[in-house]
Design an enzyme around this catalytic site. Structure first.
Site, mmCIF file in Angstrom:
data_model
loop_
_atom_site.group_PDB
_atom_site.id
_atom_site.type_symbol
_atom_site.label_atom_id
_atom_site.label_comp_id
_atom_site.label_asym_id
_atom_site.label_seq_id
_atom_site.Cartn_x
_atom_site.Cartn_y
_atom_site.Cartn_z
ATOM 1 N N SER A 1 0.830 -1.196 0.000
ATOM 2 C CA SER A 1 0.000 0.000 0.000
ATOM 3 C C SER A 1 0.878 1.265 0.000
ATOM 4 O O SER A 1 1.652 1.467 -0.931
ATOM 5 C CB SER A 1 -0.942 -0.056 1.203
ATOM 6 O OG SER A 1 -2.034 0.808 1.023
ATOM 7 N N ASP B 1 -8.648 -6.300 -4.612
ATOM 8 C CA ASP B 1 -8.405 -4.933 -4.130
ATOM 9 C C ASP B 1 -9.306 -3.954 -4.876
ATOM 10 O O ASP B 1 -9.293 -3.898 -6.098
ATOM 11 C CB ASP B 1 -6.927 -4.585 -4.343
ATOM 12 C CG ASP B 1 -6.472 -3.402 -3.510
ATOM 13 O OD1 ASP B 1 -7.213 -2.398 -3.421
ATOM 14 O OD2 ASP B 1 -5.357 -3.464 -2.960
ATOM 15 N N HIS C 1 -7.982 -5.329 -0.194
ATOM 16 C CA HIS C 1 -6.774 -4.622 0.228
ATOM 17 C C HIS C 1 -6.313 -5.087 1.607
ATOM 18 O O HIS C 1 -5.112 -5.189 1.859
ATOM 19 C CB HIS C 1 -7.014 -3.116 0.228
ATOM 20 C CG HIS C 1 -5.757 -2.315 0.319
ATOM 21 N ND1 HIS C 1 -4.849 -2.232 -0.723
ATOM 22 C CD2 HIS C 1 -5.228 -1.582 1.324
ATOM 23 C CE1 HIS C 1 -3.825 -1.472 -0.348
ATOM 24 N NE2 HIS C 1 -4.030 -1.063 0.886
#
Lengths: 355, 355
Positions: free
Chosen positions: B141, B300, B329
């Site tokens: 991320s 995601d 995610h």
């Protein structure tokens, strides 16, 4: 009664009101003198077998259907079909928190269900037009919820059904998404427990509401390709993402009544055809006798194709037709000719199927 | 200085602090006496060629990496590698709004960029350990943003790079998503322009923040399958969606400092390797000499595979490896062994590739 131009014919185009009298609600309570705002296109034939019903989506009205989906040469052709678009209860045109007085006004507006809308629509069709059977029910998003509800609740009254970009049963993810949308409004101090003096008091909350729609209602690719540059509105050209956010997304939702969005949001969260079957989805959808065309949108982030396909598999006489739109759920607005052509092709095929 | 247990070793596990002195920021201004919180695993070898750097994600710390990704027999094996996890600036452990005084405290904390973090990390590695070249940089991320920044800014210092579930350049959709997350906090009257007296003043805003994460951070299928039932936390069993929302999602984010989330959010929104190349993404990614394994997560919702694949195609010596996780995610938390095995397989292959 609060002034709000959003619900007026000047903004929405012409519509009529039908009074249903006192209307008992599924969740308890009664709306005195329920009024449904509706618009019709075309003529009902003598056999009364050419009627199409369109229920509206969250924040939507009859206007988008009139401007985007209904027209000569289209699947929803008013020279062949008698099309009735009924604005859902609480949408700001039909009886809603801001346009009623007394016990129903503002924060006192009761909980309304998808089933309430469908029962009210059935009465409208019967009382006004003597329509007892529909050639087609078609709707998008919350309109799809109502379409499924029609087909499950009144199987004998629905010959064909086309739920677009929506499900028969609320999903946990959609519940949470809707909650985030509603929390954006109710967290605004200007909302004041539903007792604001003007919808503009809730400007900030409505803007945050629009901001969440921007993330979930469109698609990652919509934003990446700057698809908004090609969206046509009269006398305006969007020049940046922020410009589109302010002058489209926030302008669209900012014009609406906050309590209306809350009424519709609660209704969305509780839309579930298994209320008829003690939670048994297969049993509920198995009731459907309508020839059904299930049409999810490929880029939809909260009514993903797989959720719609899972329900379609439970509808006896049904087909899955995936619609293409880079705009995701907001593909419903009809920004792309390819999307509109796909909808028309699906509805043509459905309407051409003898039942 | 505000008390907040979140950043303490009691909650996060042991870490060290390294003082970098006055630290000039890309966007202007200086952080006096910047401190980075870091943790190491394993031993640096004499050749100093077995070092792996892990930068942290939004709201994350070294702890998840320690508990979920690093271990004997794993790809990130401390018996073979010297692993350094550096907490990003502003995360509540390194220098952050709540743990500084005076000109940097609370609402006065400056804008920090991904580049600032990478420069600070490079200095830490050099000053503390004499590490001038990394065998691998891996992060998820915002950690992927930093990984890309390392590979673009310091191509000669990075032998291998593994950005997981993240992009080199902020996308418009991610910008809007992050904005919705931050607006949930700043709209809370208790936030008080960043000058709250306790993070609990911002309870409601943090809960709404968590609510938006629930919609975008996980996946529709995670919620539909009630995957949360299988998530193990000590001495607790989640019994309902609302229970999971309250006692996982809201508890996790509610423990954090609101201003820390804002600092990280701004940094996320402005993460963009094309700052080095006047907006030219192909040119920026073309600089990378590291052997690169790009690992998006299949479910995601905001770093979709196609966005990651588009960047991977611009990295000269690279491969795309899609990780499976129903948690979307939040698969990064390592809820599933299949996900962890896929990460390890990817990192093993990458680390086994001679460079």
């Amino acid at each position: 009664m609060l002034e709000n131009a959003f619900g007026t014919p000047e903004v929405q185009g012409a519509y009529q009101l039908h009074e249903l009298g006192d209307f008992a609600l599924e969740e308890g309570g009664t709306i005195p003198d329920l009024q449904l705002a509706y618009a019709t296109y075309g003529e009902l034939n003598a056999a009364k077998d050419n009627a199409i019903l369109i229920p509206t989506w969250f924040s939507g009205t009859h206007q988008t259907w009139e401007q985007v989906y209904i027209g000569e040469g289209r699947a929803l052709d008013p020279t062949r079909w008698f099309v009735v678009v009924v604005n859902q209860i609480g949408n700001g045109l039909s009886t809603s928190p801001h346009n009623t007085d007394g016990d129903m006004a503002m924060s006192r507006f009761p909980h309304v269900t998808i089933g309430d809308d469908v029962v009210a629509q059935q009465r409208l069709l019967s009382e006004l037009f003597g329509i007892e059977r529909l050639a087609l029910v078609v709707g998008g998003s919350m309109g799809a919820q109502q379409t499924y509800e029609w087909a499950v609740r009144f199987p004998d009254r629905v010959q064909r059904a086309a739920p677009i970009a929506g499900t028969a049963q609320i999903t946990p993810h959609d519940y949470l998404f809707t909650k985030a949308l509603l929390d954006a409004i109710t967290s605004d101090p200007g909302w004041n427990g539903g007792e604001y003096t003007s919808s503009t008091d809730v400007h900030d909350g409505l803007a945050r509401h629009a901001g969440i729609w921007a993330v979930m209602g469109l698609s990652t690719e919509f934003w990446k390709t700057e698809f908004w540059r090609g969206i046509e509105v009269p006398d305006y050209q969007f020049t940046s993402r922020d410009d589109f956010m302010t002058n489209f997304m926030e302008a669209v939702f900012g014009a609406m009544d906050p309590n209306a969005l809350l009424v519709m949001g609660w209704k969305w969260q509780h839309g579930d055809v298994t209320r008829h079957t003690d939670g048994d989805l297969a049993k509920a959808l198995g009731r459907i006798t309508a020839r059904t065309m299930v049409m999810p949108i490929d880029e939809d982030m909260f009514f993903p194709v797989r959720d719609c396909a899972a329900e379609q598999a439970l509808v006896p006489s049904s087909e899955l037709r995936v619609l293409p739109s880079i705009a995701g759920h907001f593909g419903l607005f009809g920004f792309e000719q390819t999307y509109l052509d796909a909808v028309d092709a699906g509805l043509h095929d459905l309407l051409d199927t003898p039942v």
